[in-house]
Motif scaffolding. Structure first.
Motif, PDB file in Angstrom:
ATOM      1  N   THR A  80     -11.432 -59.658  33.693  1.00 26.65           N
ATOM      2  CA  THR A  80     -10.385 -58.540  33.714  1.00 26.65           C
ATOM      3  C   THR A  80      -9.667 -58.527  32.250  1.00 26.65           C
ATOM      4  O   THR A  80      -9.546 -59.325  31.672  1.00 26.65           O
TER       5      THR A  80
ATOM      6  N   CYS B 218      -6.791 -55.957  29.941  1.00 26.13           N
ATOM      7  CA  CYS B 218      -5.917 -54.730  29.695  1.00 26.13           C
ATOM      8  C   CYS B 218      -5.747 -54.377  28.212  1.00 26.13           C
ATOM      9  O   CYS B 218      -5.697 -55.342  27.409  1.00 26.13           O
TER      10      CYS B 218
ATOM     11  N   MET C  91     -12.888 -46.129  30.706  1.00 21.85           N
ATOM     12  CA  MET C  91     -12.406 -47.324  31.234  1.00 21.85           C
ATOM     13  C   MET C  91     -13.693 -48.218  31.817  1.00 21.85           C
ATOM     14  O   MET C  91     -14.536 -47.749  32.376  1.00 21.85           O
TER      15      MET C  91
ATOM     16  N   ASP D  44     -15.790 -50.861  34.207  1.00 22.05           N
ATOM     17  CA  ASP D  44     -15.562 -51.026  35.651  1.00 22.05           C
ATOM     18  C   ASP D  44     -16.969 -51.758  35.970  1.00 22.05           C
ATOM     19  O   ASP D  44     -17.750 -51.346  36.531  1.00 22.05           O
TER      20      ASP D  44
ATOM     21  N   THR E  64     -13.846 -55.582  33.770  1.00 17.91           N
ATOM     22  CA  THR E  64     -13.052 -54.537  34.231  1.00 17.91           C
ATOM     23  C   THR E  64     -11.907 -54.358  33.742  1.00 17.91           C
ATOM     24  O   THR E  64     -11.162 -55.228  33.449  1.00 17.91           O
ATOM     25  N   GLU E  65     -11.458 -53.114  33.499  1.00 20.91           N
ATOM     26  CA  GLU E  65     -10.112 -52.691  33.052  1.00 20.91           C
ATOM     27  C   GLU E  65      -9.115 -52.716  34.398  1.00 20.91           C
ATOM     28  O   GLU E  65      -9.631 -51.959  35.218  1.00 20.91           O
ATOM     29  N   ILE E  66      -7.972 -53.361  34.272  1.00 25.14           N
ATOM     30  CA  ILE E  66      -7.018 -53.178  35.557  1.00 25.14           C
ATOM     31  C   ILE E  66      -6.382 -51.943  35.397  1.00 25.14           C
ATOM     32  O   ILE E  66      -6.300 -51.230  34.584  1.00 25.14           O
ATOM     33  N   SER E  67      -5.932 -51.743  36.672  1.00 27.04           N
ATOM     34  CA  SER E  67      -5.098 -50.380  36.845  1.00 27.04           C
ATOM     35  C   SER E  67      -3.698 -50.720  36.108  1.00 27.04           C
ATOM     36  O   SER E  67      -3.246 -51.715  35.741  1.00 27.04           O
ATOM     37  N   GLY E  68      -3.423 -49.536  35.570  1.00 29.01           N
ATOM     38  CA  GLY E  68      -2.163 -49.291  34.567  1.00 29.01           C
ATOM     39  C   GLY E  68      -2.545 -49.568  33.218  1.00 29.01           C
ATOM     40  O   GLY E  68      -1.574 -49.370  32.495  1.00 29.01           O
ATOM     41  N   CYS E  69      -3.667 -49.676  32.832  1.00 26.25           N
ATOM     42  CA  CYS E  69      -4.114 -49.720  31.600  1.00 26.25           C
ATOM     43  C   CYS E  69      -4.947 -48.923  31.209  1.00 26.25           C
ATOM     44  O   CYS E  69      -5.815 -48.226  32.059  1.00 26.25           O
TER      45      CYS E  69
ATOM     46  N   ILE F  22       2.753 -56.452  32.637  1.00 22.73           N
ATOM     47  CA  ILE F  22       1.288 -56.587  32.907  1.00 22.73           C
ATOM     48  C   ILE F  22       0.902 -57.974  33.243  1.00 22.73           C
ATOM     49  O   ILE F  22       0.317 -58.261  34.258  1.00 22.73           O
TER      50      ILE F  22
ATOM     51  N   ASN G 231      -0.136 -59.246  36.938  1.00 21.96           N
ATOM     52  CA  ASN G 231      -1.694 -59.586  37.090  1.00 21.96           C
ATOM     53  C   ASN G 231      -1.907 -61.108  36.611  1.00 21.96           C
ATOM     54  O   ASN G 231      -2.272 -61.259  35.496  1.00 21.96           O
TER      55      ASN G 231
END
Length: 330
Positions: free
Chosen positions: A154, A156, A190, A192, A198-203, A221, A225
């Protein structure tokens, strides 16, 4: 691909010297995104060094006190009205700056970009770009991450202004390298699960080149995470404020030492090299801002005197990790 001075730019070059002759020399403006930025301080120093060498050139270093797109646009508009002999600008908002630079073309004032370029559809408004191949910054940052995490994970991403062409190119370079595929135009999409990433949520995190925003964003972040594999920043703003960054990174030093977390950041400013040497970061991809400011004065002089210049003019990169941090900067 490099090209020579365009006919449009040559027209500007032929009309600009009339003003220069009227006041006994050339005044060239070097316009950064912000004047409270240590990266641009180095470009200023290069500009002033060139001024010392060129008897007929004055470097006017002027930009927003802080990263403010509208203020930068107004400054460039004022320089056009003033009638300087040439403008070297690092556009914060590429589309908006292009609208202003049409006035420079109409006034016969040569324009070049540095650090950040215009969008492809607007590059005829400037003669050349000097600085970094911004896509390659993203490529090398991603390679530093992948060297430590070959199986993916993962990530960011943190970036500057949402409309800054240079940061969007860096994002695309990082994403395409991590994904191993073409993702279209900057900044790309982004990730996935692409190639294991995978780029995390919020980035991605948008900082608008604000160091306080950048370090707080990283802090939040990492806290939210705990299993994050990599934090990748396209600008030095993450590490400008040494004490703040050290306080944010120190709790994760053990994870970085163990290869569980990687933090990589663009640029190689002195505090960044020290942080990396101390194990509070894992990689840097450095630009050469001094050279950008220095070369800008010589390039603008060549343009106004009708000489051919190449486009683009790249100033190179320095790639650093924990093992070569003492020797990586050329």
């Amino acid at each position: 691909m490099k090209k020579l001075l365009t006919a449009t730019a040559l027209l500007g070059a032929l009309t600009a010297p009339a003003f220069a002759e009227s006041h006994g020399g050339y005044t060239f403006a070097l316009v950064p995104k912000a004047m409270n930025n240590p990266f641009f301080d180095l470009a200023r120093d290069g500009c002033h060094a060139a001024q010392e060498e060129l008897a007929d050139v004055t470097c006017e270093y002027i930009g927003p006190g802080e990263h403010t797109e509208l203020e930068q646009i107004q400054i460039v508009q004022d320089l056009i009205t003033k009638g300087v002999d040439g403008i070297a600008v690092a556009p914060s908002n590429a589309p908006a700056m292009a609208k202003v630079l049409k006035g420079a073309m109409d006034a016969g004032i040569p324009v070049m970009t540095w650090d950040s370029d215009l969008l492809p559809e607007d590059i005829a408004l400037r003669t050349t770009y000097v600085g970094t191949n911004n896509y390659n910054i993203g490529v090398h940052l991603a390679e530093l991450v992948m060297a430590r995490h070959p199986d993916g994970g993962t990530v960011c991403l943190q970036t500057g202004g949402a409309a800054a062409a240079n940061h969007n190119e860096r994002l695309l370079g990082a994403r395409e390298t991590l994904a191993g595929m073409d993702l279209g135009d900057p900044p790309g999409r982004m990730l996935d699960g692409d190639n294991g990433w995978t780029e995390i949520s919020g980035c991605p995190l948008i900082t608008n080149d604000d160091g306080n925003v950048a370090v707080q964003g990283m802090t939040d972040i990492l806290a939210a995470n705990p299993d994050l594999t990599a934090f990748l920043s396209t600008g030095a703003f993450t590490q400008w404020f040494d004490n703040a960054y050290r306080n944010a990174a120190e709790p994760y030093k053990g994870k970085m030492d163990a290869g569980e977390l990687t933090i990589v950041v663009a640029d190689t400013l002195p505090m960044q090299l020290a942080q990396t040497k101390d194990g509070l970061g894992n990689g840097l991809v450095g630009q050469r801002p001094y050279e950008m400011g220095y070369k800008a004065m010589y390039i603008l002089k060549d343009i106004v005197e009708g000489k051919n210049v190449e486009d683009p003019i790249y100033t190179g990169l320095d790639i650093c990790n924990n093992d070569n941090v003492d020797t990586c900067v050329k």
